[in-house]
Design an enzyme around this catalytic site. Structure first.
Site, PDB file in Angstrom:
ATOM      1  N   LYS A 269      45.787  33.074  51.301  1.00  0.00           N
ATOM      2  CA  LYS A 269      46.941  34.035  50.656  1.00  0.00           C
ATOM      3  C   LYS A 269      47.686  34.009  51.862  1.00  0.00           C
ATOM      4  O   LYS A 269      47.590  33.124  52.949  1.00  0.00           O
ATOM      5  CB  LYS A 269      46.209  35.314  51.290  1.00  0.00           C
ATOM      6  CG  LYS A 269      45.728  36.400  50.656  1.00  0.00           C
ATOM      7  CD  LYS A 269      45.336  37.505  50.779  1.00  0.00           C
ATOM      8  CE  LYS A 269      44.323  38.272  50.060  1.00  0.00           C
ATOM      9  NZ  LYS A 269      45.130  38.270  48.493  1.00  0.00           N
ATOM     10  N   ASP A 280      40.795  45.823  52.403  1.00  0.00           N
ATOM     11  CA  ASP A 280      40.347  45.619  51.086  1.00  0.00           C
ATOM     12  C   ASP A 280      37.943  45.823  50.822  1.00  0.00           C
ATOM     13  O   ASP A 280      38.207  45.706  50.059  1.00  0.00           O
ATOM     14  CB  ASP A 280      39.780  44.026  50.905  1.00  0.00           C
ATOM     15  CG  ASP A 280      39.955  43.589  49.572  1.00  0.00           C
ATOM     16  OD1 ASP A 280      40.995  44.412  48.927  1.00  0.00           O
ATOM     17  OD2 ASP A 280      39.775  42.284  49.055  1.00  0.00           O
ATOM     18  N   ASP A 339      41.042  34.230  45.023  1.00  0.00           N
ATOM     19  CA  ASP A 339      41.354  35.159  45.772  1.00  0.00           C
ATOM     20  C   ASP A 339      41.282  35.946  44.529  1.00  0.00           C
ATOM     21  O   ASP A 339      41.280  37.674  45.175  1.00  0.00           O
ATOM     22  CB  ASP A 339      42.154  35.184  45.793  1.00  0.00           C
ATOM     23  CG  ASP A 339      43.788  35.665  46.998  1.00  0.00           C
ATOM     24  OD1 ASP A 339      42.460  36.890  47.722  1.00  0.00           O
ATOM     25  OD2 ASP A 339      44.725  36.134  47.225  1.00  0.00           O
ATOM     26  N   GLU A 341      38.536  37.874  44.563  1.00  0.00           N
ATOM     27  CA  GLU A 341      36.845  37.856  44.878  1.00  0.00           C
ATOM     28  C   GLU A 341      36.424  39.447  44.186  1.00  0.00           C
ATOM     29  O   GLU A 341      35.320  39.529  43.874  1.00  0.00           O
ATOM     30  CB  GLU A 341      36.533  37.565  45.616  1.00  0.00           C
ATOM     31  CG  GLU A 341      37.269  39.182  46.813  1.00  0.00           C
ATOM     32  CD  GLU A 341      38.625  39.545  47.039  1.00  0.00           C
ATOM     33  OE1 GLU A 341      39.933  37.952  46.095  1.00  0.00           O
ATOM     34  OE2 GLU A 341      38.900  40.205  47.264  1.00  0.00           O
ATOM     35  N   ARG A 343      37.127  41.772  41.883  1.00  0.00           N
ATOM     36  CA  ARG A 343      36.261  41.751  40.255  1.00  0.00           C
ATOM     37  C   ARG A 343      34.708  41.006  40.422  1.00  0.00           C
ATOM     38  O   ARG A 343      34.233  41.354  39.486  1.00  0.00           O
ATOM     39  CB  ARG A 343      36.905  41.179  39.239  1.00  0.00           C
ATOM     40  CG  ARG A 343      37.098  39.445  39.528  1.00  0.00           C
ATOM     41  CD  ARG A 343      38.197  39.185  38.550  1.00  0.00           C
ATOM     42  NE  ARG A 343      39.669  39.932  39.631  1.00  0.00           N
ATOM     43  CZ  ARG A 343      41.317  39.697  38.492  1.00  0.00           C
ATOM     44  NH1 ARG A 343      41.061  39.556  37.847  1.00  0.00           N
ATOM     45  NH2 ARG A 343      41.846  40.163  39.239  1.00  0.00           N
TER      46      ARG A 343
HETATM   47  N1  BES Z   1      42.532  42.757  47.715  1.00  0.00           N
HETATM   48  C1  BES Z   1      43.263  41.585  47.554  1.00  0.00           C
HETATM   49  C2  BES Z   1      44.398  42.473  46.311  1.00  0.00           C
HETATM   50  C3  BES Z   1      44.622  43.331  47.665  1.00  0.00           C
HETATM   51  C4  BES Z   1      46.327  43.016  47.782  1.00  0.00           C
HETATM   52  C5  BES Z   1      44.591  44.737  47.826  1.00  0.00           C
HETATM   53  C6  BES Z   1      47.137  43.991  48.174  1.00  0.00           C
HETATM   54  C7  BES Z   1      45.799  45.579  48.825  1.00  0.00           C
HETATM   55  C8  BES Z   1      47.187  44.994  48.882  1.00  0.00           C
HETATM   56  C9  BES Z   1      42.696  40.974  45.663  1.00  0.00           C
HETATM   57  O1  BES Z   1      41.385  40.470  46.212  1.00  0.00           O
HETATM   58  C10 BES Z   1      43.407  39.639  45.151  1.00  0.00           C
HETATM   59  O2  BES Z   1      43.486  39.031  46.187  1.00  0.00           O
HETATM   60  N2  BES Z   1      43.727  39.974  44.042  1.00  0.00           N
HETATM   61  C11 BES Z   1      45.080  39.187  43.989  1.00  0.00           C
HETATM   62  C12 BES Z   1      43.958  38.603  42.381  1.00  0.00           C
HETATM   63  C13 BES Z   1      45.002  37.525  41.633  1.00  0.00           C
HETATM   64  C14 BES Z   1      44.374  36.327  41.997  1.00  0.00           C
HETATM   65  C15 BES Z   1      44.325  36.942  40.340  1.00  0.00           C
HETATM   66  C16 BES Z   1      46.211  39.435  43.527  1.00  0.00           C
HETATM   67  O3  BES Z   1      46.391  40.710  42.980  1.00  0.00           O
HETATM   68  O4  BES Z   1      46.830  38.639  43.589  1.00  0.00           O
HETATM   69 ZN    ZN Z   2      40.249  41.505  47.505  1.00  0.00          ZN
HETATM   70 MN    MN Z   3      41.459  38.978  47.155  1.00  0.00          MN
END
Ligand code: BES
Ligand code: ZN
Ligand code: MN
Length: 489
Positions: A269, A280, A339, A341, A343
């Site tokens: 990220k 998270d 990222d 992760e 799921r």
């Molecule tokens: N933990 C994040 C989602 C998240 C984003 C939680 C903002 C709280 C605030 C999750 O693991 C993630 O990174 N999701 C990605 C998925 C993508 C790579 C398909 C996302 O939402 O960008």
């Molecule tokens: Zn996450």
């Molecule tokens: Mn993530």
């Protein structure tokens, strides 16, 4: 906070500060302020309110020296707008009072009407409003608030009111427990210490809490969870807390995403998106809050909390885009973006819970996707299920607790975006409908179980206070989950 009941009216209360509801709208506002002026014999409240632009709007407050005939030192005027629900008004009176109290140690509230629901709501508001995270502050006094509060006009002998206070405390303390976990910094709260926190609270409540280490997780075959863990120097944990009353009406399993830090893995990220990623594990925190509250309330429902916990880091052994792993369920999964992760972790835990626990309902909480914030904004969670009855029961429960959810579709049209050229599934869909495709991925692992997925990525952690959500970890979902369990017959 000590909360008690007392007969009599607010003007006789000797508390340091008394909270009073004030509606908006010229006539109602003036009438309410006029009444306060009459009771206190203090004629300057209307001009003061207008000077301070206090119009009785929701969440507006005005602290004024009580003076006159009132026995307390301060009055807190709490705007309630045109809210008519007595429970909602009671909640905000308690909440505003605990938020506003600084040097004041004792508080009082007068409710629009006194019954089991309003007393419980006021209690939940008080205890939730008194929440401060001070663990790492040297000056704890700076965050001081009430040490006791009295609900006036509420005779102790009235049936159920004392129990209503205890219930409100049980729920709000469980919400605050979840907030504490989410707020703990990620060098302090990791999968190992999260498991310890769950065990020690379970012990206090007499609940069973099983914790699996990495070797045990390997033996179970949770390869997706293990893949996510590969880049981390800290072991993963699976945590399983059980509350089982004597003759349970139903068995409900809550599953929580417990990523104690999500750096994104190799698909790292950017700094701005990583800074709050200690949040998270909020799904895990909510899940624990619910099972602990169910135990405190002695609900007649068997409740399980099952958590998959790891960090998502970039160590030399980190899993890669392109890797393929065999899930516990048996399906092979091609990793697209490290990222995504959450799921993966949930998939294995859901499979285990379905097979081993055979729940009547399985409900997962997860800060799963940024796409959910894009769709619904930062204060609302997405609700996914194919079961209309479950959805409507849950939405009703959330309405009563002032938590915002919105049902989104498990749109089977999007299922094709999870097809992989080399494995049974890939774990990320296309550019659109990201929260939905994440939910569809999870659905692959729940078999025939009645299941609901709650994407709480927005409201679990917020950058400024909003409505019932305090800044930082919010404990979002605990109150609704408990309310839902209370409705099970
Ligand atoms: N933990 C994040 C989602 C998240 C984003 C939680 C903002 C709280 C605030 C999750 O693991 C993630 O990174 N999701 C990605 C998925 C993508 C790579 C398909 C996302 O939402 O960008
Ligand atoms: Zn996450
Ligand atoms: Mn993530």
């Amino acid at each position: 906070m000590k909360i008690s009941l007392s007969e009599g009216t607010w003007d006789k209360s000797t508390a340091d500060i008394v909270a009073l509801a004030v509606p908006s709208g010229k006539t109602k506002l003036n009438r309410a302020l006029g009444r306060i002026e009459a009771v206190t014999g203090r004629g300057s409240i209307k001009p003061l309110a207008s000077d301070e632009r206090f119009a009785g709007k929701v969440a507006q407050t005005l602290k004024v020296a009580a003076a006159g005939k009132a026995k307390s030192r301060w009055l807190l005027l709490v705007g309630v707008g045109d809210e008519e629900d007595a429970g909602k008004i009671a909640w905000s009176l308690g909440h505003s009072l605990a938020l506003a109290a600084r040097a004041q140690k004792t508080g009082a509230v007068e409710l629009p009407l006194v019954d089991v629901e309003t007393v419980r709501a006021a209690t939940q508001g008080l205890v939730a409003g008194a929440y401060r995270y001070t663990e790492y502050k040297s000056d704890k006094e700076a965050a001081a608030t009430l040490s006791s509060a009295v609900i006036v006009g509420a005779p102790k002998a009235r049936r159920g009111l004392t129990a209503a206070i205890r219930a409100g405390q049980a729920v709000a303390e469980s919400v605050n427990f979840a907030r504490d976990l989410v707020n703990r910094p990620p060098n302090d709260l990791n999968p190992v210490t999260l498991a310890r926190a769950a065990s020690s609270e379970s012990r206090k409540l007499g609940l069973s809490c099983r914790v699996w280490n990495k070797a045990r997780i390997q033996k179970e075959g949770m390869n997706l969870l293990l893949a996510v863990n590969k880049g981390s120097a800290i072991e993963p944990r699976v945590i399983h807390v059980v509350y089982k009353p004597a003759r349970p009406k139903k068995k409900v399993v809550f599953v929580g995403k417990g990523l104690t830090f999500d750096a994104g893995g190799l698909c790292i990220k950017p700094a701005g998106a990583m800074v709050d990623m200690k949040c998270d594990m909020a799904g895990a925190a909510t899940t624990l809050g619910i099972v602990f509250a169910a135990a405190r309330l002695k609900l007649p429902v068997e409740v399980h909390a099952v958590i998959g916990s790891t960090e998502n880091m970039t160590g030399a052994k980190a899993y890669r885009p392109g890797d393929v792993y065999k899930s516990l369920e048996g399906k092979t999964v091609e990793v697209i973006n490290t990222d995504a992760e959450g799921r993966l972790v949930l998939a294995d835990v859901l499979t285990w819970a379905v097979r081993k626990l055979k729940p009547d309902f399985m409900i997962d909480h997860a800060t799963l996707t940024g796409a959910c914030l894009v769709a619904l904004g930062p204060w609302r969670a997405a609700l996914y299920t194919d079961d209309d009855k479950l959805a409507s029961k849950y939405l009703d429960a959330s309405e009563g607790e002032g938590e915002s959810f919105w049902r989104l579709p498990l749109d089977s049209d999007l299922r094709s975006t999870l097809k992989s050229p080399i494995a049974d599934l890939k774990h990320v869909g296309g550019r659109f409908g990201g929260s939905i495709t994440a939910a569809l991925f999870l659905k692959e692992f729940v078999g025939d179980t009645t299941w609901m997925h709650l994407d709480i990525a927005g409201p679990a952690f917020v950058d400024r206070p909003h409505g019932r959500l305090p800044k930082g970890g919010t404990g979002f979902g605990v109150a609704t989950g408990v309310r839902f369990l209370e409705g099970i017959r």
